[in-house]
Motif scaffolding. Sequence first.
Motif, PDB file in Angstrom:
ATOM      1  N   GLY A  35     -16.243  65.854  68.424  1.00  0.00           N
ATOM      2  CA  GLY A  35     -15.756  66.892  67.511  1.00  0.00           C
ATOM      3  C   GLY A  35     -14.503  67.565  68.025  1.00  0.00           C
ATOM      4  N   GLY A  36     -14.276  67.503  69.342  1.00  0.00           N
ATOM      5  CA  GLY A  36     -13.088  68.139  69.892  1.00  0.00           C
ATOM      6  C   GLY A  36     -11.810  67.544  69.345  1.00  0.00           C
ATOM      7  N   ASN A  37     -11.727  66.217  69.368  1.00  0.00           N
ATOM      8  CA  ASN A  37     -10.526  65.557  68.863  1.00  0.00           C
ATOM      9  C   ASN A  37     -10.422  65.601  67.344  1.00  0.00           C
ATOM     10  N   ASP A  38     -11.511  65.951  66.687  1.00  0.00           N
ATOM     11  CA  ASP A  38     -11.481  66.052  65.228  1.00  0.00           C
ATOM     12  C   ASP A  38     -10.661  67.249  64.752  1.00  0.00           C
ATOM     13  N   VAL A  39     -10.392  68.180  65.664  1.00  0.00           N
ATOM     14  CA  VAL A  39      -9.500  69.301  65.334  1.00  0.00           C
ATOM     15  C   VAL A  39      -8.286  69.365  66.250  1.00  0.00           C
ATOM     16  N   SER A  80      -8.558  57.383  54.905  1.00  0.00           N
ATOM     17  CA  SER A  80      -7.465  58.090  54.239  1.00  0.00           C
ATOM     18  C   SER A  80      -6.880  59.205  55.092  1.00  0.00           C
ATOM     19  N   TYR A  81      -7.414  59.421  56.302  1.00  0.00           N
ATOM     20  CA  TYR A  81      -6.972  60.528  57.144  1.00  0.00           C
ATOM     21  C   TYR A  81      -5.679  60.180  57.879  1.00  0.00           C
ATOM     22  N   GLY A  82      -4.864  61.213  58.105  1.00  0.00           N
ATOM     23  CA  GLY A  82      -3.735  61.102  59.004  1.00  0.00           C
ATOM     24  C   GLY A  82      -4.171  61.441  60.414  1.00  0.00           C
ATOM     25  N   PRO A  83      -3.327  61.157  61.413  1.00  0.00           N
ATOM     26  CA  PRO A  83      -3.730  61.370  62.813  1.00  0.00           C
ATOM     27  C   PRO A  83      -3.971  62.831  63.178  1.00  0.00           C
ATOM     28  N   ASN A  84      -3.382  63.765  62.440  1.00  0.00           N
ATOM     29  CA  ASN A  84      -3.514  65.186  62.773  1.00  0.00           C
ATOM     30  C   ASN A  84      -4.409  65.940  61.801  1.00  0.00           C
ATOM     31  N   ASP A  85      -5.192  65.224  61.031  1.00  0.00           N
ATOM     32  CA  ASP A  85      -6.066  65.869  60.048  1.00  0.00           C
ATOM     33  C   ASP A  85      -7.345  66.382  60.694  1.00  0.00           C
ATOM     34  N   ILE A  86      -7.948  67.382  60.065  1.00  0.00           N
ATOM     35  CA  ILE A  86      -9.243  67.917  60.503  1.00  0.00           C
ATOM     36  C   ILE A  86     -10.347  67.167  59.773  1.00  0.00           C
ATOM     37  N   THR A  87     -11.291  66.628  60.532  1.00  0.00           N
ATOM     38  CA  THR A  87     -12.376  65.832  59.970  1.00  0.00           C
ATOM     39  C   THR A  87     -13.306  66.671  59.107  1.00  0.00           C
ATOM     40  N   ASP A  88     -13.707  66.101  57.997  1.00  0.00           N
ATOM     41  CA  ASP A  88     -14.685  66.721  57.106  1.00  0.00           C
ATOM     42  C   ASP A  88     -15.976  67.012  57.876  1.00  0.00           C
ATOM     43  N   PRO A  89     -16.455  68.262  57.886  1.00  0.00           N
ATOM     44  CA  PRO A  89     -17.701  68.572  58.595  1.00  0.00           C
ATOM     45  C   PRO A  89     -18.900  67.753  58.113  1.00  0.00           C
ATOM     46  N   GLY A  90     -18.892  67.372  56.828  1.00  0.00           N
ATOM     47  CA  GLY A  90     -19.970  66.530  56.330  1.00  0.00           C
ATOM     48  C   GLY A  90     -19.960  65.156  56.962  1.00  0.00           C
ATOM     49  N   ALA A 133     -18.585  74.605  62.256  1.00  0.00           N
ATOM     50  CA  ALA A 133     -19.448  73.688  61.504  1.00  0.00           C
ATOM     51  C   ALA A 133     -19.932  72.544  62.393  1.00  0.00           C
ATOM     52  N   TYR A 134     -19.027  72.000  63.204  1.00  0.00           N
ATOM     53  CA  TYR A 134     -19.429  70.924  64.121  1.00  0.00           C
ATOM     54  C   TYR A 134     -20.494  71.418  65.089  1.00  0.00           C
ATOM     55  N   ASN A 135     -20.282  72.598  65.657  1.00  0.00           N
ATOM     56  CA  ASN A 135     -21.236  73.118  66.633  1.00  0.00           C
ATOM     57  C   ASN A 135     -22.588  73.425  66.006  1.00  0.00           C
ATOM     58  N   ALA A 136     -22.579  73.884  64.770  1.00  0.00           N
ATOM     59  CA  ALA A 136     -23.850  74.125  64.078  1.00  0.00           C
ATOM     60  C   ALA A 136     -24.629  72.819  63.948  1.00  0.00           C
ATOM     61  N   THR A 137     -23.920  71.735  63.667  1.00  0.00           N
ATOM     62  CA  THR A 137     -24.571  70.426  63.573  1.00  0.00           C
ATOM     63  C   THR A 137     -25.091  69.980  64.935  1.00  0.00           C
ATOM     64  N   ILE A 138     -24.275  70.106  65.967  1.00  0.00           N
ATOM     65  CA  ILE A 138     -24.676  69.685  67.312  1.00  0.00           C
ATOM     66  C   ILE A 138     -25.940  70.418  67.746  1.00  0.00           C
ATOM     67  N   ILE A 139     -25.969  71.719  67.543  1.00  0.00           N
ATOM     68  CA  ILE A 139     -27.126  72.518  67.958  1.00  0.00           C
ATOM     69  C   ILE A 139     -28.360  72.157  67.142  1.00  0.00           C
TER      70      ILE A 139
END
Length: 510
Positions: free
Chosen positions: A200-204, A225-235, A411-417
């Motif tokens: 998740g770190g590299n996702d932002v 469809s993502y670019g290299p600097n995009d933020i990953t969809d939390p879903g 959102a990522y951390n909520a999923t991880i936990i």
Amino acid sequence: MKKIKYIFLMALTASFIACDVNNDLDEIPAEVVVLPTPTAGSADFSNFVSIGASFTAGFSDGSVFLAAQSRSFPSIMASKMANVGGGSFTQPLVSDNVGGLLFLGTPISNPRLFFNGAGPAVLPGTPTTEVSNILTGPFNNMGVPGAKSFHMVAPGYGNVGGVGVSANPYYVRMASSPGATVLGDAAAQNPTFFTISEIGGNDVLGYATSGGTGTVQTGNPNPISYGPNDITDPGLFAQVFTSMVTTMTANGAKGAVVTVPSIVNLPFFTTVPYNAVPLDAATAAQLNAAYATYNANLLPAITGANALGALGMTPEEIAAEAARRTINFTAGQNAVVIIDEDLTDLTGINPLLASMRQATADDFLVLTSSSFIGTTVGGNPALINGVSVPLADNWVLTPEEQNNIQTATDAYNATIIAVGNANGLAVVDLDGLLTEAATSGTQFDEFTMTTSLVFGGMVSLDGIHLTSRGYALMGNKILEAIDATYGSNFVASGNVAKAANYPTNYPPGI
């Protein structure tokens, strides 16, 4: 009576003289602390596999190099697990302490950084680690620098033919086959214990280090469809992370998952001050004269845009907006001038105006801007970056962009936990650890660790990744969480890393 008193005193004195008195104090023996024997509790550490990104790989000072790689947090943990039944731990070692990578003889990443007495500098030298020289695995350390969550399940991410396009050069070196996945290679080792860290770190991070130039892909689950600097969809992140945990626990393995640190705690974003422009009174006056026409046109332009229905502001808000965009310099330290793409572009109403303002303490200037602010455009002394020429969006994270990053990170951390707890895994709060280090400092044996660049001890010279001592502390925190979850006693038995054994900076000649 008086005579009796003197006789008594003389007798008492004689008795002291007659006695063999030891006037030296006996040494008090040091208290012996007997630590319990290390135990594994209900965990089985005989085959430990660690899956993750750059932190897992031991990335430090802007690169992967042998000295830091040997002190990656999974390697540190494995050395302690060896005392409670842990087995061997293999890593995809690079070739040198220079750092950087070659692909077909051409450098594709820089050597590591070192402290040259003034600040971080790139180590002179040429990398010798050739990506096309495929290593023979499997490897217990499955840390892949640069990998985003969805890359963990992407076939071909280790295909040497995709270097520079769709493949990761670090994974290319250790992939079991061109079509393998990171998760598949990790699970194929049938681990008895695992860690999943900093997914998740590299996702932002690409969005953050590029000053927010990417797109927030919330609601878009298609990474193609993502670019290299995009933020990953939390879903999408939740889907991938759940799959990772399900796969790694399928045969009964126990493990630990680690949260993602917030970028507000990393010196890459907090070191360069917003008011990084020192001016004398004469220069400030010259600049104010140059910006006079711009400032005079602000209020009419904003009022005009509002009249066209573009802003929907009250008169008070119009005045506040004009004040926010006003450029003014004084003698002393001054805020840099930036482009803020969240501001309404006024060039359509007045070509002299743009989405421009001076930075505030709420803006983050990325670390690389320190060598750009104050440089000239084409050698023209009148065109000074960050002063007479505004910094482009890629040099600055505005509050709106910071919010995009924090929202996704939360959102990522909520999923991880949630996923970690649902599967009975140890959950490690790396985000909280770095928050503590960034605010009050965190204690590691005799050292107080902070996130200050160069001298804080926690974060390496690249401003993002940890020092070897930082990774040692991270490893200890994971072991502490393992104790709490599985009944082992790494901490109570003293079977943990000692701060003094791990450096914070590496000299050029190691």
